[in-house]
Design an enzyme around this catalytic site. Structure first.
Site, PDB file in Angstrom:
ATOM      1  N   GLU A  51       0.813  -1.218   0.000  1.00 29.21           N
ATOM      2  CA  GLU A  51       0.000   0.000   0.000  1.00 29.21           C
ATOM      3  C   GLU A  51       0.846   1.267   0.000  1.00 29.21           C
ATOM      4  O   GLU A  51       0.532   2.219  -0.699  1.00 29.21           O
ATOM      5  CB  GLU A  51      -0.948   0.015   1.215  1.00 29.21           C
ATOM      6  CG  GLU A  51      -2.072  -0.991   1.144  1.00 29.21           C
ATOM      7  CD  GLU A  51      -3.134  -0.672   0.112  1.00 29.21           C
ATOM      8  OE1 GLU A  51      -3.205   0.464  -0.383  1.00 29.21           O
ATOM      9  OE2 GLU A  51      -3.923  -1.576  -0.208  1.00 29.21           O
ATOM     10  N   ASP A  69      -6.586   8.027  -0.210  1.00 31.39           N
ATOM     11  CA  ASP A  69      -6.185   7.053   0.790  1.00 31.39           C
ATOM     12  C   ASP A  69      -4.968   7.599   1.538  1.00 31.39           C
ATOM     13  O   ASP A  69      -4.086   8.209   0.936  1.00 31.39           O
ATOM     14  CB  ASP A  69      -5.849   5.716   0.126  1.00 31.39           C
ATOM     15  CG  ASP A  69      -7.015   5.182  -0.684  1.00 31.39           C
ATOM     16  OD1 ASP A  69      -8.154   5.274  -0.202  1.00 31.39           O
ATOM     17  OD2 ASP A  69      -6.790   4.660  -1.787  1.00 31.39           O
TER      18      ASP A  69
END
Length: 141
Positions: A51, A69
């Site tokens: 990520e 995000d």
């Protein structure tokens, strides 16, 4: 000379904005100290690797729905945290998205564990890289 001093001051002030970069082992150790069960550490470190490359200060590119995000686990601001822009958020973790960008990852871990509990590992699109046999984390301890 003034330009050089200004540049150095600006660089010094901007440096904290880049956030901390963990290694797999330093992240595993920090996660364990924050209460993550040892049998989940390999999965959490794998998710963080894919990520954010283990970086705390990352804000991802804008998603198709206009959301972003945040942080080491790339937690979405539409559902889980309140963006500083004041944009609508369900804010299920009841925190500012900026709180996910600090070197102290306790907010990120608490929120990520809440997400995992509600939605499972598939809440992260990178789960596909972490679903299966992972390298042991034992050498980190």
């Amino acid at each position: 000379m003034k330009v050089c001093a200004f540049f150095l001051l600006a660089l010094a002030l901007a440096t904290p904005a880049f956030g901390k970069t963990f290694t797999r082992c330093t992240l595993a150790q920090e996660l364990l100290s924050l209460g993550v069960p040892k049998d989940q550490l390999a999965i959490w470190t794998c998710i963080a690797e894919h990520e954010s490359s283990y970086r705390t200060g990352v804000v991802g590119p804008t998603n198709k729905n206009g959301s972003n995000d945040y942080g080491i686990f790339q937690i979405n601001n539409y559902y889980w945290c309140q963006p500083s822009s004041g944009r609508f958020s369900y804010n299920e973790c009841n925190l500012s998205c900026d709180a996910l960008l600090t070197d102290d990852i306790s907010n990120s871990v608490t929120c990520a564990r809440k997400i995992q509990k509600q939605q499972g590992w598939t809440a992260w699109s990178t789960w596909k890289y972490c679903n299966g046999t992972l390298p042991s984390i034992d050498s980190c301890f």
